[in-house]
Design a protein around this motif. Structure first.
Motif, PDB file in Angstrom:
ATOM      1  N   VAL A 177     -19.989  10.462   1.857  1.00  0.00           N
ATOM      2  CA  VAL A 177     -19.723  10.177   0.452  1.00  0.00           C
ATOM      3  C   VAL A 177     -19.296   8.719   0.343  1.00  0.00           C
ATOM      4  O   VAL A 177     -18.527   8.219   1.157  1.00  0.00           O
ATOM      5  N   SER A 178     -19.838   8.042  -0.644  1.00  0.00           N
ATOM      6  CA  SER A 178     -19.478   6.632  -0.842  1.00  0.00           C
ATOM      7  C   SER A 178     -18.520   6.540  -2.012  1.00  0.00           C
ATOM      8  O   SER A 178     -18.750   7.128  -3.068  1.00  0.00           O
ATOM      9  N   GLU A 179     -17.439   5.804  -1.828  1.00  0.00           N
ATOM     10  CA  GLU A 179     -16.443   5.649  -2.875  1.00  0.00           C
ATOM     11  C   GLU A 179     -16.798   4.447  -3.754  1.00  0.00           C
ATOM     12  O   GLU A 179     -17.373   3.472  -3.277  1.00  0.00           O
ATOM     13  N   PRO A 180     -16.452   4.515  -5.032  1.00  0.00           N
ATOM     14  CA  PRO A 180     -16.809   3.415  -5.940  1.00  0.00           C
ATOM     15  C   PRO A 180     -15.957   2.183  -5.706  1.00  0.00           C
ATOM     16  O   PRO A 180     -14.887   2.249  -5.100  1.00  0.00           O
ATOM     17  N   ALA A 181     -16.450   1.073  -6.201  1.00  0.00           N
ATOM     18  CA  ALA A 181     -15.644  -0.148  -6.177  1.00  0.00           C
ATOM     19  C   ALA A 181     -14.416   0.051  -7.054  1.00  0.00           C
ATOM     20  O   ALA A 181     -14.441   0.774  -8.044  1.00  0.00           O
ATOM     21  N   VAL A 182     -13.329  -0.592  -6.682  1.00  0.00           N
ATOM     22  CA  VAL A 182     -12.045  -0.357  -7.343  1.00  0.00           C
ATOM     23  C   VAL A 182     -11.590  -1.614  -8.069  1.00  0.00           C
ATOM     24  O   VAL A 182     -11.708  -2.723  -7.554  1.00  0.00           O
ATOM     25  N   ARG A 183     -11.079  -1.402  -9.277  1.00  0.00           N
ATOM     26  CA  ARG A 183     -10.503  -2.520 -10.011  1.00  0.00           C
ATOM     27  C   ARG A 183      -9.181  -2.938  -9.377  1.00  0.00           C
ATOM     28  O   ARG A 183      -8.667  -2.271  -8.494  1.00  0.00           O
ATOM     29  N   ASP A 184      -8.626  -4.013  -9.843  1.00  0.00           N
ATOM     30  CA  ASP A 184      -7.357  -4.518  -9.323  1.00  0.00           C
ATOM     31  C   ASP A 184      -6.273  -3.451  -9.447  1.00  0.00           C
ATOM     32  O   ASP A 184      -6.033  -2.893 -10.519  1.00  0.00           O
ATOM     33  N   ALA A 185      -5.610  -3.143  -8.334  1.00  0.00           N
ATOM     34  CA  ALA A 185      -4.599  -2.081  -8.328  1.00  0.00           C
ATOM     35  C   ALA A 185      -3.252  -2.595  -7.838  1.00  0.00           C
ATOM     36  O   ALA A 185      -2.430  -1.817  -7.365  1.00  0.00           O
ATOM     37  N   ARG A 186      -3.005  -3.900  -7.964  1.00  0.00           N
ATOM     38  CA  ARG A 186      -1.789  -4.475  -7.386  1.00  0.00           C
ATOM     39  C   ARG A 186      -0.519  -3.879  -7.979  1.00  0.00           C
ATOM     40  O   ARG A 186       0.443  -3.589  -7.265  1.00  0.00           O
ATOM     41  N   ASP A 187      -0.493  -3.670  -9.293  1.00  0.00           N
ATOM     42  CA  ASP A 187       0.721  -3.123  -9.914  1.00  0.00           C
ATOM     43  C   ASP A 187       0.979  -1.697  -9.447  1.00  0.00           C
ATOM     44  O   ASP A 187       2.124  -1.330  -9.156  1.00  0.00           O
ATOM     45  N   LEU A 188      -0.083  -0.892  -9.368  1.00  0.00           N
ATOM     46  CA  LEU A 188       0.079   0.492  -8.922  1.00  0.00           C
ATOM     47  C   LEU A 188       0.516   0.540  -7.463  1.00  0.00           C
ATOM     48  O   LEU A 188       1.399   1.326  -7.093  1.00  0.00           O
ATOM     49  N   ILE A 189      -0.073  -0.299  -6.625  1.00  0.00           N
ATOM     50  CA  ILE A 189       0.307  -0.342  -5.213  1.00  0.00           C
ATOM     51  C   ILE A 189       1.754  -0.770  -5.055  1.00  0.00           C
ATOM     52  O   ILE A 189       2.501  -0.201  -4.251  1.00  0.00           O
ATOM     53  N   ARG A 190       2.168  -1.768  -5.842  1.00  0.00           N
ATOM     54  CA  ARG A 190       3.559  -2.226  -5.773  1.00  0.00           C
ATOM     55  C   ARG A 190       4.523  -1.099  -6.167  1.00  0.00           C
ATOM     56  O   ARG A 190       5.561  -0.900  -5.535  1.00  0.00           O
ATOM     57  N   ASN A 191       4.146  -0.334  -7.182  1.00  0.00           N
ATOM     58  CA  ASN A 191       4.982   0.770  -7.635  1.00  0.00           C
ATOM     59  C   ASN A 191       5.083   1.856  -6.559  1.00  0.00           C
ATOM     60  O   ASN A 191       6.174   2.382  -6.273  1.00  0.00           O
TER      61      ASN A 191
END
Length: 408
Positions: A177-191
């Motif tokens: 299965v191929s996963e889609p490209a991801v938008r910027d997730a810096r805020d979520l990762i920081r949280n």
């Protein structure tokens, strides 16, 4: 040729064809049958794929690749592995052993299938979840009880198209299965980074490597998998994280799980966990086992009080455990780094949290861990408890008596 996007039309055609032959099935039954034709375990999963097809193609949920491959396979009852993590697995079923033999003779890759019900001894396709994982086999070692310890590394998710026994070995057909490209997730990762620090402190989880990993990568999918690997969750919740193929949705699900009210680990039991890992480190053992944990529980004020109430001779129990650690675990001696808990150790930790919730404890204690150890019936730790007359029934009675004294 029809593909899975024609599923509803195929289901209708199937019903009509069977009706002609005087066989009647419901619409939902026909949808389930068509799902199986495409190698998807149920209609809900196939429906999700259909919906993904209808969405903006610039941001698909996931794509099943058209080509499939056959792999030796191992079904797991109570462990959900993730990509980018190394796991020790303990294998004993004949079909799994034969699959491992085939894999070591070939490319050293196997498919891990997660069982829906741990009580099924010889699973078939209907007994495993639809999303699995390809792992690389690193080491194989025969243990004294006839089972095998297998060190593996997770590689990638796959969708199972079939799972069966062939020539005595489990075997699966799987599509990447191929996963889609991801938008910027810096805020979520920081949280998540901030909340996971609180989560690990509350649960007594030692993760000296993960903060460095957060600093080195910004890949949302990898971060989600690394965090999911270390969270203490029921198998079903862990599987749902594995089966969430969109990295952003996986991160959001983890964020929600981190927000759920959690039973904190009592300071006494947190010290017991550290003591168990310390026992493993002093023996230079690569893994912390249930025997290391039980030895630590002897010095846990809460757990030792219950074991004494069951008339256990803790001196003899300590002696038995010490002899076992000194003489029977030489095969896991390693000079490389700190010990990591075995899957059985982690299962006990997870069940301890659930038991604390069931009985209404404000925090997880050594008593909850003692109760959580009994289902591990094949472990030497459980056998040694039985030799001391410590059973689940007697422990439960001791807990009730202690609760009565506390109220009095």
């Amino acid at each position: 040729m029809r593909d899975f996007r024609d599923a509803k039309a195929m289901a209708q055609t199937l019903r009509e064809s069977l009706t002609i032959k005087a066989v009647t099935i419901s619409h939902s039954e026909s949808l389930e049958l068509v799902s199986r034709m495409f190698g998807v375990a149920d209609w809900n999963t196939l429906s999700a794929l259909l919906q993904a097809e209808r969405r903006d193609t610039a941001a698909p949920i996931a794509q099943l690749k058209a080509t499939t491959a056959f792999y030796p396979a191992v079904p797991l009852r109570d462990l959900v592995p993730f990509p980018n993590a190394t796991y020790p697995m303990f294998v004993g079923r004949e079909g799994s052993v034969q699959a491992l033999n085939q894999a070591f003779e070939g490319g050293r890759e196997i498919v891990i299938a997660i069982q829906r019900d741990a009580g099924v001894d010889d699973p078939r396709f209907a007994d495993v979840y639809e999303i699995g994982i390809v792992v690389q086999l690193l080491e194989l070692e025969l243990l004294g009880d006839g089972t095998f310890r297998v060190l593996t590394r997770g590689l990638r998710r796959v969708a199972l198209r079939s799972f069966a026994t062939e020539a005595g070995a489990y075997r699966a057909e799987a599509a990447d299965v191929s996963e889609p490209a991801v938008r910027d997730a810096r805020d979520l990762i920081r949280n998540i980074y901030q909340r996971f620090q609180d989560y690990t402190a509350a649960h007594g989880i030692l993760v000296p490597d993960i903060w460095l990993f957060f600093d080195q990568t910004r890949d949302p999918g990898q971060i989600a998998d690394i965090v999911a690997t270390r969270m203490k969750l029921p198998i079903r919740d862990k599987y749902e994280l594995l089966a969430t193929l969109d990295p952003m949705k996986r991160l959001e699900r983890i964020e929600a799980l981190l927000d759920l009210p959690q039973r904190p680990v009592s300071p006494t039991y947190a010290a017991t966990n550290r003591r168990a890992l310390g026992h493993a480190d002093r023996h230079r053992h690569q893994y912390a086992t249930l025997e290391h944990l039980l030895l630590a529980l002897i010095d846990d004020a809460d757990a030792s009080a219950v074991m004494r109430a069951c008339d256990a001779d803790l001196g003899k129990l300590r002696q038995s455990l010490t002899q076992y650690l000194d003489n029977e675990l030489k095969h896991i001696v390693s000079e490389a780094g700190s010990a990591v808990p075995t899957p059985a150790f982690e299962r006990v930790d997870q069940r301890a949290v659930l038991h604390a919730q069931e009985v209404g404890n404000p925090a997880v204690t050594g008593v909850n861990a003692l109760v959580a150890l009994f289902p591990e019936t094949r472990s030497p730790a459980a056998r040694m408890l039985a030799e001391q007359g410590v059973s689940r029934f007697r422990v439960d009675k001791a807990i009730v008596r202690q609760a009565g004294k506390d109220k009095g």
